[in-house]
Design a protein around this motif. Structure first.
Motif, mmCIF file in Angstrom:
data_model
loop_
_atom_site.group_PDB
_atom_site.id
_atom_site.type_symbol
_atom_site.label_atom_id
_atom_site.label_comp_id
_atom_site.label_asym_id
_atom_site.label_seq_id
_atom_site.Cartn_x
_atom_site.Cartn_y
_atom_site.Cartn_z
ATOM 1 N N ARG A 8 -74.345 22.463 -35.826
ATOM 2 C CA ARG A 8 -74.732 22.857 -35.301
ATOM 3 C C ARG A 8 -75.980 21.835 -34.363
ATOM 4 O O ARG A 8 -76.396 21.335 -33.141
ATOM 5 C CB ARG A 8 -74.615 24.768 -34.405
ATOM 6 N N TYR A 45 -72.309 22.358 -29.124
ATOM 7 C CA TYR A 45 -72.462 21.137 -29.798
ATOM 8 C C TYR A 45 -71.874 19.879 -30.179
ATOM 9 O O TYR A 45 -71.616 19.255 -31.320
ATOM 10 C CB TYR A 45 -73.034 22.211 -31.016
ATOM 11 N N PRO A 61 -75.319 18.098 -30.708
ATOM 12 C CA PRO A 61 -76.134 18.756 -31.010
ATOM 13 C C PRO A 61 -77.613 19.717 -30.695
ATOM 14 O O PRO A 61 -78.014 18.669 -30.077
ATOM 15 C CB PRO A 61 -75.807 18.530 -32.948
#
Length: 675
Positions: A334, A392, A396
């Protein structure tokens, strides 16, 4: 390849003329790198004497090759292809040896280029303009560096062709029948490619799946008709290639079957376990591949299916492992700072020997021997690649950077985009990079010397006399006095021998570990400085091989650590062939200890901690002189490279932050403004 850039939308940040110019320059540079790598591979193969290059091709189509002589293709087990592959290669036996070598190598390079171009164009959309322009040269460069491509070029193997045919069928050719034709042809050359048939079926391309299965059946039937005895041998006696090209339990066989055999399993138990594991891997991998294909990540789906084929094949040699490299297109993590972990790990596994990836520890032998298989299994069934619907995937969690600290000199930092990151770096990636860098350091350090070469030894001893004479001129030649004084006091000799052998690696790693956990920003600063210093030391080892005092004849030094030695053939046990005894200038024993001292003095909050930090380099310099392992000027050289390491870190990234940010409750860093 897909991870050239993960953030931003298409074309973001490239509207200005300066940005466009930098992009064009980067693209030209990357294409130049790809061309250089291609020429290097071509030169490496064609400059090798005949008989040592293209050995598999020579075994097949050479004057005494299996395709020339009468009898079965598999009498010698050197031919690893299918009977249909034998039919395809048969016409090559009429080609002249020299012409065949050149044309085969050039053709293989062209196939690699085509493979990289197709993979770059097949990246999951949307991609930024920068990615679309840079992906092709990056992909081709990675392919040229990969062990499967290098192995295929060196041996003259055909393993690139099935991968290219699958990519052509999935991304390039028009029409489902033509797509299936490519897939069936690939499966006729490499049977485990049939695993792509259910992928096509469950993703709605059923006509292509039927066409692929039919093409495979037709071509295999053609081979049965033309070569019935060979077909029986390959499909029934060798069970689709088992035992061809080498023993099934050889380290080169990176399949589940090979791994189970290396673990000591044999007979019906091993076969049953292999079939069960193979079925489980196939089902899990196909489910994941279908999901990612429906998500619009068909290239990732192809890579996952190919990795499963690698695992479930009875034999998978190094030149057949190219599928794993395609898995770098998957996005994992992420946080933006974690996005590089998976592609870096894959690239390292696919370009470096396994011995460089993991320590030479018996407990890790099984993992090291099957490292590529483990990576392929991870890609096939375990790695949590992000779907394109994830928030994400395109955006991200951004990386937090420390506020810039004004430098005293104009033009610093030299690379302002390498800002100091606030968050803690990924531990797995750090450990992996530290291991790889150390393995490279050890290899270069060993290659820089010539411990077993008389000419190299004479040169190192000549440099030793130069250093000794210089120290005498400067009146700093205290090594002989200190060495004999310590050698005459038993407990002191034991202490310095222990100190010399024990703290060289332990303390730097401990300092790095503490900084990683407590001071992530300072960890990056310290780690970078240490890396620069070590790199500069390697240059010194290469340019100035130097005999330490204990290896200098006629000077009367006592080797307190190893005992008396035959200077022409010193024996240090298992380390004799693993170390360069003439890598003395500069002294990294002292250099690394000085680095520890500087870092502790700069960062430690208590005065007694700073004092202990200074004590370590003082004890180290005494130990290296007392044990006759270094000259005084070696320590000076160590101090120089460490100073240069800190200076380079300053020049490249600018000053370190004045205060380390504190950890918040979530384990992230809270920025601290610098006044």
């Amino acid at each position: 390849m897909a991870n050239v850039e993960h953030g931003g939308g298409p074309g973001e940040g490239f509207g200005t003329p300066d940005a466009e110019g930098r992009l064009r320059a980067a693209r030209l540079a990357l294409w130049a790198v790809a061309a250089i790598l291609a020429v290097r591979q071509l030169t490496a193969v064609l400059t090798t004497p005949s008989g040592k290059r293209l050995t598999d091709l020579e075994t097949w189509v050479g004057p005494n090759g299996v395709l020339h002589v009468k009898g079965s293709l598999y009498d010698s087990t050197q031919f690893t292809g299918t009977p249909f592959a034998g039919l395809v290669l048969k016409p090559l036996t009429r080609a002249a040896e020299a012409a065949l070598g050149w044309s085969w190598t050039f053709a293989t390079l062209l196939l690699v280029v085509a493979l990289g171009m197709i993979a770059a164009r097949a990246l999951p959309q949307p991609v930024s303009r920068r990615t679309s322009l840079l992906a092709a040269p990056v992909a081709i460069s990675l392919l040229m560096l990969s062990l499967p491509v290098r192995n295929a070029l060196w041996l003259g193997q055909t393993s690139i062709i099935p991968v290219l045919l699958v990519l052509l069928g999935c991304f390039t050719v028009r029409g489902e029948r033509a797509s299936g034709l490519c897939l069936g042809l690939a499966a006729a050359l490499q049977p485990t490619v049939l695993l792509f048939v259910p992928l096509l079926w469950f993703t709605g391309r059923r006509r292509a799946a039927l066409s692929g299965a039919g093409t495979f059946a037709a071509l295999t039937a053609l081979a049965w008709a033309a070569l019935p005895h060979d077909s029986v041998t390959y499909w029934l006696q060798h069970t689709a290639g088992v035992g061809l090209g080498g023993k099934a339990d050889a380290l080169g066989n990176q399949s589940l079957h090979g791994a189970l055999l290396r673990l000591g399993l044999t007979g019906p138990l091993e076969i049953t376990l292999f079939l069960l594991l193979g079925a489980a891997v196939s089902v899990l991998a196909l489910r994941r591949a279908v999901r990612y294909a429906r998500d619009g990540q068909l290239l990732l789906a192809v890579a996952i299916t190919g990795c499963a084929a690698v695992a479930v094949s009875p034999t998978t040699w190094q030149h057949q492992l190219l599928w794993l490299l395609l898995a770098v297109v998957g996005r994992v993590g992420r946080r933006a700072s974690d996005r590089s972990v998976w592609p870096v790990a894959v690239v390292l596994v696919m370009t470096l020997p396994a011995k460089m990836m993991l320590p030479n520890t018996p407990a890790l032998y099984a993992l090291r021997d099957d490292l590529v298989l483990v990576a392929a299994l991870a890609a096939a069934v375990a790695v949590p690649f992000l779907s394109r619907s994830s928030p994400y995937y395109q955006e991200p969690v951004p990386t937090e950077y420390a506020p810039a600290v004004p430098a005293r000199f104009r033009g610093i930092p030299l690379l302002p985009f390498l800002r100091r990151v606030l968050t803690r770096p990924n531990l797995l990636l750090e450990l992996l990079l530290i291991r790889v860098v150390y393995a490279a350091y050890a290899r270069v350090r060993l290659a820089a010397g010539a411990s077993g070469d008389d000419q190299g030894r004479a040169r190192a001893e000549h440099h030793g006399r130069m250093v000794f004479d210089t120290e005498r001129f400067l009146h700093i030649d205290i090594e002989h006095w200190l060495n004999h004084t310590v050698a005459g006091i038993g407990w002191l000799r034991d202490f310095f021998d222990f100190y010399y052998e024990s703290f060289h690696f332990v303390l730097p790693l401990t300092v790095l570990a503490v900084l990683y956990w407590r001071r992530p920003v300072d960890y990056r600063w310290a780690r970078t400085s240490l890396g620069f210093a070590t790199f500069l030391a390697l240059i010194g080892f290469w340019l100035f091989p130097l005999a330490p005092p204990r290896l200098m004849p006629g000077l009367g030094f006592i080797d307190t650590v190893h005992g008396a030695q035959d200077l022409a053939h010193p024996d240090y046990g298992a380390m004799t062939a693993l170390t360069n005894q003439y890598a003395a200038m500069p002294s990294l024993h002292f250099g690394w200890s000085l680095w520890c001292g500087v870092v502790i003095v700069v960062l430690a909050p208590k005065w007694w901690m700073k004092a202990l930090g200074l004590l370590h380099p003082l004890c180290t310099i005494t130990a290296i002189l007392a044990t006759a392992n270094h000259w005084v000027l070696d320590a000076v050289g160590g101090a120089v490279v460490v100073t240069a390491g800190f200076a380079l870190s300053y020049v490249v990234q600018g000053p370190r932050t004045a205060r380390a940010p504190a950890l918040d409750a979530a384990g992230l860093m809270e920025p601290v403004p610098v006044k």
